[in-house]
Design an enzyme around this catalytic site. Structure first.
Site, PDB file in Angstrom:
ATOM      1  NE  ARG A 247       2.610  -3.631  12.868  1.00  0.00           N
ATOM      2  CZ  ARG A 247       2.445  -3.854  11.565  1.00  0.00           C
ATOM      3  NH1 ARG A 247       1.856  -2.949  10.805  1.00  0.00           N
ATOM      4  NH2 ARG A 247       2.877  -4.989  11.023  1.00  0.00           N
TER       5      ARG A 247
ATOM      6  CG  ASP B   8      -2.912  -8.451   9.541  1.00  0.00           C
ATOM      7  OD1 ASP B   8      -3.488  -7.366   9.670  1.00  0.00           O
ATOM      8  OD2 ASP B   8      -2.100  -8.686   8.626  1.00  0.00           O
TER       9      ASP B   8
ATOM     10  CB  SER C   6      -0.967   0.007   1.193  1.00  0.00           C
ATOM     11  OG  SER C   6      -0.274  -0.154   2.414  1.00  0.00           O
TER      12      SER C   6
END
Length: 440
Positions: free
Chosen positions: A327, A373, A241
């Site tokens: 994260r 994720d 991205s």
């Protein structure tokens, strides 16, 4: 309204001078070698991009302007009475390179609130799509519909000096970031809540208002959205991205066109779509085992079954990281504070306890540790956002912060059209044969 813009101009002018000096003095310095394997294997590990906003270390994880995620959770300003950093503060850090004050963050919140109006024709375009269209498709089309508002495109058509490109890219960036939560929330309410839309609350911060427009008023969810929008914002420049936004922007496509392209890349199952794949894999496991809380032994057996079928365990492994993604850790800490007894969240933690060892045993996986994720879906489900198809849109709203801050820097630094050289397999065969002959 313009003091952050003025500060950005000051910072970018100084860095421009540094870069010109660097090229003049060290332009011939070699920073690495390129192997045939890298050319064939997705340019993995090849240093070939400049991204000022963040840097990814294989062991430490992401650092935003030198700050780790734990440091950002401590140092960035928070909402009144809140526990998580405000994404406005991270955007300021990425754009300016300095930690913001609470006043800086409040300023950005106010600016984005004033710029957040989405023209009705954008909603009309979205409404023209079948309601069962994937949310990421609707999101990309919504961004493309907004492109009519591009200040850069209009000014470029009139004719502007190259040195002024950054000015209008900056204006588009601020407008687009301000509008994205409204577009995303509209898509969510249209697809999942029978078109019962919720108007924005201009008194809330950017992420808090997004949560409000989604229709989830639990303050724990607002805190989650602030954390989520912060930790998903950037991951240096080589991921799909970020690289796509940079590449398309290098053609002087405006931020709307560049971001839409980046979002189309994010929608791929090997990139942003992975977060919905994780939660679906866990729920499939729960159904097969007929329990919401499988034991670690059951989880281990199911992981081995998944691998034996030639499938991957979603949420584990990363192209760069070689340790647990910070994260993931940040979300685990959030879960332990806000929802420690949730069976789905506990299952995520139990997977974390057993999966790395099993994956490491295969000898085929360089990184058996969880990425971002692996945890996000369970937290979203806890607060009632159960529609997995929408998770990548959340990712997209956040990722816009990083890639658009980078796009401002691309134009401020005058980075050129990106056009790497490509060769054929026949060319490489001849190259290798030629070197072999020389060695003989």
């Amino acid at each position: 309204m313009g003091y952050i813009k003025d500060l950005f101009k000051e910072k970018s002018t100084a860095l421009n001078a540094d870069i010109k000096k660097m090229i003049a003095e060290h332009g011939d310095y070699k920073i690495g070698e390129i192997t045939i394997a890298q050319v064939y294997q997705g340019m993995r590990g090849m240093t070939g991009l400049i991204t000022e906003t963040s840097l990814l270390d294989s062991n430490e994880g992401i650092r935003f302007r030198g700050y780790s995620i734990p440091e950002l959770r401590e140092k960035l300003p928070k909402a009144e009475g809140g526990t998580e950093p405000l994404p406005e503060g991270l955007f300021h850090l990425m754009l300016i390179g300095e930690l913001p004050t609470k006043e800086d963050v409040d300023h950005l919140t106010a600016v984005w609130a004033r710029r957040s109006h989405v023209p009705n024709y954008v909603f009309d375009v979205i409404e023209s799509l079948p309601v069962n269209t994937h949310p990421m498709t609707q999101f990309s089309i919504g961004i493309m519909a907004l492109q009519r508002e591009s200040i850069f495109a209009k000014e470029y058509e009139k004719g502007i000096n190259k040195k002024d490109h950054w000015d209008f890219i900056y204006e588009d960036t601020m407008n687009l970031i301000a509008r994205l939560p409204r577009v995303a929330a509209y898509i969510y309410r249209r697809k999942y809540k029978n078109g019962d839309h919720i108007h924005p609350n201009g008194m809330l911060d950017w992420a808090g208002n997004f949560a409000h427009m989604l229709g989830i008023e639990d303050k724990g969810f607002w805190a989650l959205m602030r954390l989520y929008m912060t930790i998903h914002a950037d991951h240096e420049g080589g991921n799909v991205s970020a690289h796509t936004t940079h590449l398309v922007g290098s053609a002087l496509s405006d931020p709307y066109l560049a971001l839409a392209a980046g979002m189309n890349g994010l929608a791929g199952p090997l990139h942003g779509l992975a977060n919905q794949e994780v939660i679906r894999w866990i729920e499939e496991m729960q159904r097969e085992l007929e329990t919401e809380a499988p034991s670690k032994e059951q989880i281990a057996d199911y992981i081995r079954k998944t691998l034996s079928e030639g499938k991957v365990v979603p949420g584990y492994g990363h192209a760069v990281l070689r340790k647990t993604d910070p994260r993931f850790t940040a979300q685990m800490e959030f879960g332990k504070t806000h929802c420690p007894d949730d069976p789905l969240v506990q299952t995520v933690w139990n997977i974390y306890d057993v999966a790395p060892g099993i994956l490491g045993e295969t000898g085929k996986i360089k990184n058996p540790w969880p990425n971002v994720d692996a945890h996000s879906g369970a937290l979203l489900k806890h607060y009632g956002l159960v529609e997995e198809d929408f998770y990548t849109v959340l990712f997209g709203v956040s990722r816009a912060l990083g890639v658009l801050a980078s796009l401002c820097w691309d134009r401020a630094l005058g980075l050129p059209l990106e056009r790497p050289k490509s060769v054929t397999t026949e060319y490489l065969k001849k190259l290798v044969v030629g070197e072999a002959v020389e060695e003989d």
